[in-house]
Enzyme design. Structure first.
Site, PDB file in Angstrom:
ATOM      1  N   HIS A 550       0.950  -1.183  -0.040  1.00  0.00           N
ATOM      2  CA  HIS A 550       0.119  -0.062  -0.035  1.00  0.00           C
ATOM      3  C   HIS A 550       0.936   1.176   0.130  1.00  0.00           C
ATOM      4  O   HIS A 550       0.653   2.169   0.934  1.00  0.00           O
ATOM      5  CB  HIS A 550      -0.813   0.153   1.102  1.00  0.00           C
ATOM      6  CG  HIS A 550      -1.876  -1.101   1.294  1.00  0.00           C
ATOM      7  ND1 HIS A 550      -2.473  -1.584   2.504  1.00  0.00           N
ATOM      8  CD2 HIS A 550      -2.258  -1.968   0.238  1.00  0.00           C
ATOM      9  CE1 HIS A 550      -3.107  -2.463   2.246  1.00  0.00           C
ATOM     10  NE2 HIS A 550      -3.359  -3.020   0.860  1.00  0.00           N
TER      11      HIS A 550
HETATM   12  C1  LIG Z   1       0.096  -7.579  -4.659  1.00  0.00           C
HETATM   13  C2  LIG Z   1      -0.732  -6.521  -4.345  1.00  0.00           C
HETATM   14  C3  LIG Z   1      -2.086  -6.888  -3.429  1.00  0.00           C
HETATM   15  C4  LIG Z   1      -2.792  -5.787  -3.149  1.00  0.00           C
HETATM   16  N1  LIG Z   1      -3.770  -6.371  -2.322  1.00  0.00           N
HETATM   17  C5  LIG Z   1      -4.836  -5.141  -2.113  1.00  0.00           C
HETATM   18  C6  LIG Z   1      -6.255  -5.544  -1.608  1.00  0.00           C
HETATM   19  O1  LIG Z   1      -6.533  -6.766  -1.445  1.00  0.00           O
HETATM   20  N2  LIG Z   1      -7.132  -4.430  -1.488  1.00  0.00           N
HETATM   21  C7  LIG Z   1      -6.848  -3.373  -1.402  1.00  0.00           C
HETATM   22  O2  LIG Z   1      -7.553  -2.488  -1.253  1.00  0.00           O
HETATM   23  N3  LIG Z   1      -5.590  -3.049  -2.022  1.00  0.00           N
HETATM   24  C8  LIG Z   1      -4.790  -3.735  -2.440  1.00  0.00           C
HETATM   25  N4  LIG Z   1      -3.516  -3.633  -3.131  1.00  0.00           N
HETATM   26  C9  LIG Z   1      -3.131  -2.199  -3.102  1.00  0.00           C
HETATM   27  C10 LIG Z   1      -3.934  -1.505  -4.422  1.00  0.00           C
HETATM   28  O3  LIG Z   1      -4.068  -2.272  -5.395  1.00  0.00           O
HETATM   29  C11 LIG Z   1      -3.192  -0.256  -4.755  1.00  0.00           C
HETATM   30  O4  LIG Z   1      -3.024   0.739  -3.909  1.00  0.00           O
HETATM   31  C12 LIG Z   1      -3.916   0.439  -5.882  1.00  0.00           C
HETATM   32  O5  LIG Z   1      -4.093  -0.441  -7.108  1.00  0.00           O
HETATM   33  C13 LIG Z   1      -2.935   1.735  -6.372  1.00  0.00           C
HETATM   34  O6  LIG Z   1      -3.877   2.255  -7.288  1.00  0.00           O
HETATM   35  P1  LIG Z   1      -3.071   3.436  -8.239  1.00  0.00           P
HETATM   36  O7  LIG Z   1      -3.885   3.987  -9.518  1.00  0.00           O
HETATM   37  O8  LIG Z   1      -2.491   4.522  -7.383  1.00  0.00           O
HETATM   38  O9  LIG Z   1      -1.857   2.747  -9.054  1.00  0.00           O
HETATM   39  P2  LIG Z   1      -1.757   1.450  -9.906  1.00  0.00           P
HETATM   40  O10 LIG Z   1      -3.130   0.808 -10.047  1.00  0.00           O
HETATM   41  O11 LIG Z   1      -0.603   0.695  -9.610  1.00  0.00           O
HETATM   42  O12 LIG Z   1      -1.850   2.099 -11.659  1.00  0.00           O
HETATM   43  C14 LIG Z   1      -0.556   2.569 -12.106  1.00  0.00           C
HETATM   44  C15 LIG Z   1      -0.747   2.233 -13.581  1.00  0.00           C
HETATM   45  O13 LIG Z   1       0.182   3.027 -14.277  1.00  0.00           O
HETATM   46  C16 LIG Z   1       0.986   2.452 -15.102  1.00  0.00           C
HETATM   47  N5  LIG Z   1       2.259   3.088 -15.183  1.00  0.00           N
HETATM   48  C17 LIG Z   1       3.157   3.458 -14.505  1.00  0.00           C
HETATM   49  N6  LIG Z   1       4.271   4.185 -15.075  1.00  0.00           N
HETATM   50  C18 LIG Z   1       4.044   4.110 -16.458  1.00  0.00           C
HETATM   51  C19 LIG Z   1       4.469   4.968 -17.318  1.00  0.00           C
HETATM   52  N7  LIG Z   1       5.764   5.425 -17.209  1.00  0.00           N
HETATM   53  N8  LIG Z   1       3.941   4.904 -18.508  1.00  0.00           N
HETATM   54  C20 LIG Z   1       2.819   4.334 -18.786  1.00  0.00           C
HETATM   55  N9  LIG Z   1       1.926   3.672 -17.835  1.00  0.00           N
HETATM   56  C21 LIG Z   1       2.640   3.595 -16.715  1.00  0.00           C
HETATM   57  C22 LIG Z   1       1.275   1.318 -14.623  1.00  0.00           C
HETATM   58  O14 LIG Z   1       1.463   0.098 -15.487  1.00  0.00           O
HETATM   59  C23 LIG Z   1      -0.199   0.838 -13.840  1.00  0.00           C
HETATM   60  O15 LIG Z   1      -0.882   0.179 -14.642  1.00  0.00           O
HETATM   61  C24 LIG Z   1      -2.570  -4.405  -3.436  1.00  0.00           C
HETATM   62  C25 LIG Z   1      -1.484  -4.326  -4.181  1.00  0.00           C
HETATM   63  C26 LIG Z   1      -0.896  -5.130  -4.842  1.00  0.00           C
HETATM   64  C27 LIG Z   1       0.508  -4.917  -5.673  1.00  0.00           C
END
Ligand SMILES: Cc1cc2nc3c(=O)[nH]c(=O)nc-3n(C[C@H](O)[C@H](O)[C@H](O)COP(=O)(O)OP(=O)(O)OC[C@H]3O[C@@H](n4cnc5c(N)ncnc54)[C@H](O)[C@@H]3O)c2cc1C
Ligand SMILES: *[C@@H]1O[C@H](CO)[C@@H](O)[C@H](O)[C@H]1NC(C)=O
Ligand SMILES: *[C@@H]1O[C@H](CO)[C@@H](O)[C@H](O)[C@H]1NC(C)=O
Length: 620
Positions: A550
Site C-alpha cells: 500500500h
Molecule cells: C500484490 C498486491 C496486492 C494488493 N492487495 C490489495 C487488496 O486486496 N485490497 C486493496 O484495497 N488494495 C490492495 N493492493 C493495493 C492497491 O491495489 C493499490 O493501492 C492501488 O491499485 C493503487 O492504485 P494506483 O492507481 O495508485 O496505481 P496502480 O493501480 O499501480 O496503477 C498505475 C498504472 O500506471 C501504469 N504506469 C506506471 N508508469 C507508467 C509509465 N511510465 N507509462 C505508462 N504507464 C505507466 C502502471 O503500469 C499501472 O497500470 C494491493 C497491491 C498489490 C501490488
C-alpha cells in the site's frame, strides 16, 4: 454462518498449495479450454483492436490505466466533446489473473513491474539480499489486477484528518459520496445501508465459497470481545468480518473491467497499451505541461494535450515521471543533471503498510486451501462454469478485522492494527509464496519445510499508520527508482506491531481454533529469545517483514504553505499549469485500511474536479 456480516478487505497472501510445477500448466490448460467453450459471460476481455492508433492531439492525456487512471479516463470520456488518450505501459489481463485464489501467481510475471526495496538491514532479513519485493501492476487495470481484491475504505477519521491538514473537500462525508458512486454492492444486507451503493461500475461482493475456518475466525473475534460488523460502515473498530472483494461472478473485477470495458466503444477515448511514458513535456518558461513523450514499438513518440496531462502512474511511477520531467527536490535533480523546472518534495512522504508474514498455526482437520486440495478438475469446472468454489477465494484471505493495541486511545474508533485472516500459510502453495515474498531457501526450508502440506491458517497483523523516500537511480527513464521504505524507523511502529502479534496469537488460541488443535508455529531463527517474548516477536517481524502493498504519499496533497506538498486539493501540481496527479500517491497520510477502493475514490473525485474546472470555468 447466519448473521455474519461480511465486507471488503485488503490484500495479502495468495495461496494454493502443492507441487505447482507440473500440475499447474495442466490445470490452466483445462481452465482456458473450459473458459473458451463454456459460458464465459463473466468478463469480456478488451480486444486488440481497441488498442487504437494514437493521434497527435488530445484534450486530456491520462498516464497509467491502474486503479485510479482507468476511472479517470472512463469518467472524462463521458464528455463527448473531449478527446481522451489513456497510455499504459503494460498489456492486457490474462485468464490466470482473473482467478481470485491465484492472486499471488500474477506477481513476478510480466504483469508486474517487479520492484524491490533497497536493503536497509532492519527488516526483510529472511529475504534474498535483505530486499523486500514490491509488486506493482504493469497491465491495463494496474495494481487492481495484482491485488487480493479486498475491499476496504479506511476510517472516517483518516479523511477528516486529510481535510484538517488543509485539503477542503476531502472529509469523510464528501469522499463517501465517491465510494458509493463507484460501488455495486451485491450484498443486500449492506447495500441498503447509507454506507454502500448499488448500480455503480465496480462490483463488490463476497466469495460464495468459505472454508470452516472463516466462521472460527469470526467467533474467535467475538470471544476476544470484538463485534462482527461491517467494517466499511458506521464503525471500523472492534470489527471482524468475512472478506468482501472486487469480484464479479467469482472472477476478479479489475478497474479495467469495471470502468474501461463500458467505455471501450466511445469514439473519443483511445487506449494505447505497451506505451511507456518517459516524461511530461513542459514549457520551462511558461511552466505549462503540453504533452508527453512515450516509448512504443521501439521508438519515441510525442503527443500533445490541449487541456491537461494527468499522471496516474501510481506511488512509485508518478513521482519518477515527475522527477524525470524536472519536477522534484532540486538538490536531487541536480545530482542527476536534470534541469529543474519546479522544486517540490516529490518522492518523499512515502508510507506503506507493513506486517508480520508467516504467522502460522497448524491444525488437525483438513480445512486449509492446499493447492492439491483445490486444484482438481471438479474445482476447476465449478469455477469455470459457475464462478464458484475454492478458486473464488480472494487470494486465500477469508476474513478481515480491525483491533486496537494499548498504544491507541481505547475509547476512540481508531484501531491501529488490521488482521488479514488466511486459510493457509506460506507452507500451503508449493513454493509460490516463498518466491513472491523473496524468502531465501534457507529460511523457507528451516521454517516451513517441516510443515509443508500440513493444514494451517495464518493471521497477518498489519500496522495501520506508520514514514518515509523514492529517489531516482539515474536520469534513464527505464532505470528503476530507488525505494527506501524505512520500516520501523520509529520505535513506536515496532512496539505497536508487537502488540498486534500478541492479539493475533491470542486469536489463534480461541475456542473454535483450539477444537481444531491449533498450535503456534514459531521461527527457528528466533529461538534464541524466550518464546512469545517481545524480543521473539520482534525477531519474527524483522525476518518476515511483509509489505501489504500500500505505498502512498509520494506526490503529497496539501495547502500552499505545506513545504512537503506536491499537489493542491484540486490535485494540480504546484507551479505548473495543465498537470495533475490523480492516484494513490496524493494521499497526505496513509488510510487505516487497504488502498484499492481509496485509489478508485481518488479517481472518481479527481475526474469530477477536472470536469468542474473545465465545464464550469471554461478555458484557463
Ligand atoms: C500484490 C498486491 C496486492 C494488493 N492487495 C490489495 C487488496 O486486496 N485490497 C486493496 O484495497 N488494495 C490492495 N493492493 C493495493 C492497491 O491495489 C493499490 O493501492 C492501488 O491499485 C493503487 O492504485 P494506483 O492507481 O495508485 O496505481 P496502480 O493501480 O499501480 O496503477 C498505475 C498504472 O500506471 C501504469 N504506469 C506506471 N508508469 C507508467 C509509465 N511510465 N507509462 C505508462 N504507464 C505507466 C502502471 O503500469 C499501472 O497500470 C494491493 C497491491 C498489490 C501490488
Ligand atoms: C480519547 O478519546 C476520547 C473520545 O474521543 C476523548 O474524549 C479523549 O480525550 C481521548 N484521550 C486522549 C488521551 O487523547
Ligand atoms: C530447500 O528445499 C528445497 C525443496 O525441498 C530444495 O530443492 C533445496 O535444495 C533446499 N535448499 C536449501 C538451501 O536448503
Amino acid at each position: 454462518m447466519d448473521g455474519i456480516v461480511s465486507s471488503f478487505t485488503a490484500p495479502v497472501l495468495g495461496l494454493v498449495g502443492g507441487p505447482m510445477g507440473i500440475v499447474l500448466p495442466a490445470i490452466f490448460g483445462a481452465l482456458i479450454y473450459l473458459q473458451d467453450y463454456l459460458v464465459d459471460q463473466r468478463v469480456a476481455m478488451i480486444d486488440a483492436d481497441t488498442d487504437k492508433i494514437v493521434q497527435t492531439y488530445y484534450d486530456f492525456i491520462v498516464v497509467g490505466a491502474g486503479s485510479a487512471g482507468a476511472v479517470v479516463a472512463s469518467r472524462l470520456s463521458e464528455v463527448q466533446d473531449w478527446k481522451v488518450l489513456l497510455l499504459e505501459a503494460g498489456g492486457d489481463e490474462t485468464d490466470i489473473s482473473d482467478i481470485p485464489l491465484l492472486a499471488a501467481y500474477v506477481q513476478l510475471s510480466e504483469l508486474d513491474w517487479k520492484y524491490k526495496t533497497e536493503p536497509q538491514g532492519t527488516y526483510c532479513q529472511a529475504m534474498r539480499n535483505g530486499r523486500c519485493n514490491w509488486p506493482r501492476g504493469k497491465v491495463l487495470g494496474g495494481s487492481s489486477v495484482l491485488n487480493y481484491m479486498l475491499y476496504l475504505r479506511g476510517n472516517r477519521r483518516d479523511y477528516d484528518h486529510w481535510e484538517a491538514l488543509g485539503n477542503p473537500g476531502w472529509g469523510y462525508e464528501n469522499v463517501l459520496h465517491y465510494f458509493k458512486k463507484s460501488e455495486d454492492n451485491l450484498n443486500p444486507y449492506l447495500a441498503k445501508t447509507k454506507y454502500h451503493g448499488t448500480g455503480g461500475y465496480l462490483t463488490v461482493g463476497e466469495s460464495s465459497y468459505h472454508t470452516p475456518l472463516t466462521e472460527a475466525f469470526i467467533l474467535g473475534g467475538q470471544e476476544l470481545g470484538y463485534e462482527n460488523r461491517d467494517i466499511n460502515g458506521k464503525y471500523q473498530i472492534t470489527g471482524f468480518m468475512v472478506a468482501q472483494g472486487t469480484i464479479r461472478n467469482g472472477a476478479r473485477c479489475s478497474t479495467s473491467k469495471a470502468f474501461l470495458q463500458p467505455a471501450i466503444d466511445r469514439e473519443n477515448l483511445d487506449i494505447a497499451m505497451k506505451a511507456h511514458v518517459t516524461k511530461v513535456l513542459i514549457d520551462p518558461i511558461k511552466k505549462v505541461a503540453y504533452g508527453v513523450e512515450f516509448w512504443r514499438d521501439n521508438r519515441i513518440h510525442r503527443v500533445r494535450a490541449r487541456k491537461e496531462v494527468i499522471l496516474s502512474g501510481g506511488s512509485v511511477n508518478s513521482p519518477q515521471i515527475l522527477m524525470l520531467s524536472g519536477i522534484g527536490p532540486e538538490e536531487h535533480l541536480r545530482q542527476h543533471r536534470i534541469p529543474v523546472i519546479q522544486n517540490l518534495r516529490v518522492g518523499e512522504n512515502l508510507q506503506d503498510h507493513i506486517a508480520l508474514g508467516g504467522l502460522t498455526f497448524v491444525i488437525d482437520p483438513p480445512y486449509s486451501l492446499l493447492f492439491n486440495r483445490v486444484s482438481g478438475i471438479k474445482e476447476v469446472m465449478t469455477y469455470a462454469a459457475m464462478g464458484d468454489g475454492p478458486l473464488t477465494v480472494l487470494g486465500g484471505v477469508e476474513g478481515l478485522a480491525f483491533v486496537k493495541t494499548k498504544y491507541t486511545n481505547a475509547s476512540d474508533d481508531y484501531p491501529d492494527i488490521e488482521f488479514h485472516f488466511v486459510s493457509g500459510s506460506t507452507n500451503s502453495d508449493g513454493f509460490q509464496l516463498r518466491k513472491v515474498h523473496g524468502l531465501t531457501w534457507d529460511f523457507y526450508n528451516k521454517t516451513f519445510g517441516p510443515i509443508a502440506e500440513k493444514d494451517t491458517f495464518s493471521i497477518i497483523p498489519m500496522l495501520l499508520r506508520p514514514e518515509r523516500v523514492i529517489q531516482l537511480k539515474s536520469k534513464n527513464p527505464f532505470d528503476y527508482p530507488l525505494i527506501y521504505p524505512n520500516y520501523f524507523k520509529e520505535d513506536i511502529d515496532m512496539k505497536t506491531l508487537i502488540e498486534g502479534v500478541k492479539v493475533a496469537v491470542a486469536l489463534g488460541q480461541t475456542r473454535e481454533f483450539r477444537k481444531m488443535g491449533s498450535r503456534f508455529h514459531g521461527f527457528p531463527q528466533c529461538e534464541h529469545h524466550a518464546r512469545h517474548s517481545d524480543a521473539y516477536y520482534e525477531c519474527m517481524i524483522r525476518h518476515y517483514s511483509a509489505t501489504i502493498y500500500h505505498p502512498i504519499g509520494t506526490c503529497k496533497m496539501g495547502p500552499a504553505w505545506d513545504q512537503g506538498a506536491v499537489v493542491d486539493s484540486q490535485l494540480r501540481v504546484y507551479g505548473i499549469k495543465g498537470l495533475r496527479v490523480i492516484d494513490a500517491s496524493i494521499m497526505p497520510k496513509l488510510v487505516s485500511g487497504n488502498t484499492n477502493a481509496p485509489a478508485i475514490m481518488i479517481g472518481e473525485k479527481g475526474a469530477d474536479l477536472v470536469k468542474e474546472f473545465w465545464l464550469k470555468h471554461g478555458q484557463s
